[in-house]
Scaffold this motif. Sequence first.
Motif, mmCIF file in Angstrom:
data_model
loop_
_atom_site.group_PDB
_atom_site.id
_atom_site.type_symbol
_atom_site.label_atom_id
_atom_site.label_comp_id
_atom_site.label_asym_id
_atom_site.label_seq_id
_atom_site.Cartn_x
_atom_site.Cartn_y
_atom_site.Cartn_z
ATOM 1 N N ILE A 23 1.545 6.944 -6.849
ATOM 2 C CA ILE A 23 0.590 7.817 -7.049
ATOM 3 C C ILE A 23 0.941 9.208 -6.760
ATOM 4 C CG2 ILE A 23 -1.819 8.445 -6.749
ATOM 5 C CD1 ILE A 23 -2.398 5.496 -6.303
ATOM 6 N N GLY A 24 1.392 9.532 -5.706
ATOM 7 C CA GLY A 24 1.676 10.722 -5.054
ATOM 8 C C GLY A 24 2.957 11.639 -5.475
ATOM 9 N N ILE A 70 0.782 -1.290 0.136
ATOM 10 C CA ILE A 70 0.000 0.036 0.159
ATOM 11 C C ILE A 70 0.974 1.082 -0.038
ATOM 12 C CG2 ILE A 70 -1.803 1.579 1.580
ATOM 13 C CD1 ILE A 70 -2.950 -1.445 2.198
ATOM 14 N N ALA A 71 2.100 1.421 0.748
ATOM 15 C CA ALA A 71 2.879 2.327 0.886
ATOM 16 C C ALA A 71 3.568 2.581 -0.456
ATOM 17 C CB ALA A 71 3.936 2.076 2.063
ATOM 18 N N VAL A 128 1.127 4.432 -2.811
ATOM 19 C CA VAL A 128 0.725 5.460 -2.281
ATOM 20 C C VAL A 128 2.123 6.552 -3.068
ATOM 21 C CG1 VAL A 128 0.481 7.129 -0.502
ATOM 22 C CG2 VAL A 128 -0.929 5.157 -0.551
ATOM 23 N N ALA A 129 3.029 6.028 -2.764
ATOM 24 C CA ALA A 129 4.253 6.787 -3.292
ATOM 25 C C ALA A 129 4.540 6.753 -4.932
ATOM 26 C CB ALA A 129 5.536 5.890 -2.771
#
Length: 75
Positions: A74-75, A67-68, A71-72
């Motif tokens: 996408i962000g 998940i991390a 998120v990394a």
Amino acid sequence: MTTPDPDPTRTPEIEPGRGVSPGETPPAEGGIYGISYPEPPEQGKAWGPMALVLIMVVVALIAIGLIAMVVALIG
């Protein structure tokens, strides 16, 4: 294997019309019960509670890491 001409002193006596009298022949089965060797001790549970908790912790850490990473990216 039986002999063709048994010793008459060892032959069971036959009662008229009934066959061999009780006690003249050995019993059909032995009088010893149980097993002839010791049984191995019972094994414990294959999956103990500690193993399941450890597997769940590892799966949770992998899920958090994935998940991390998402998120990394996408962000």
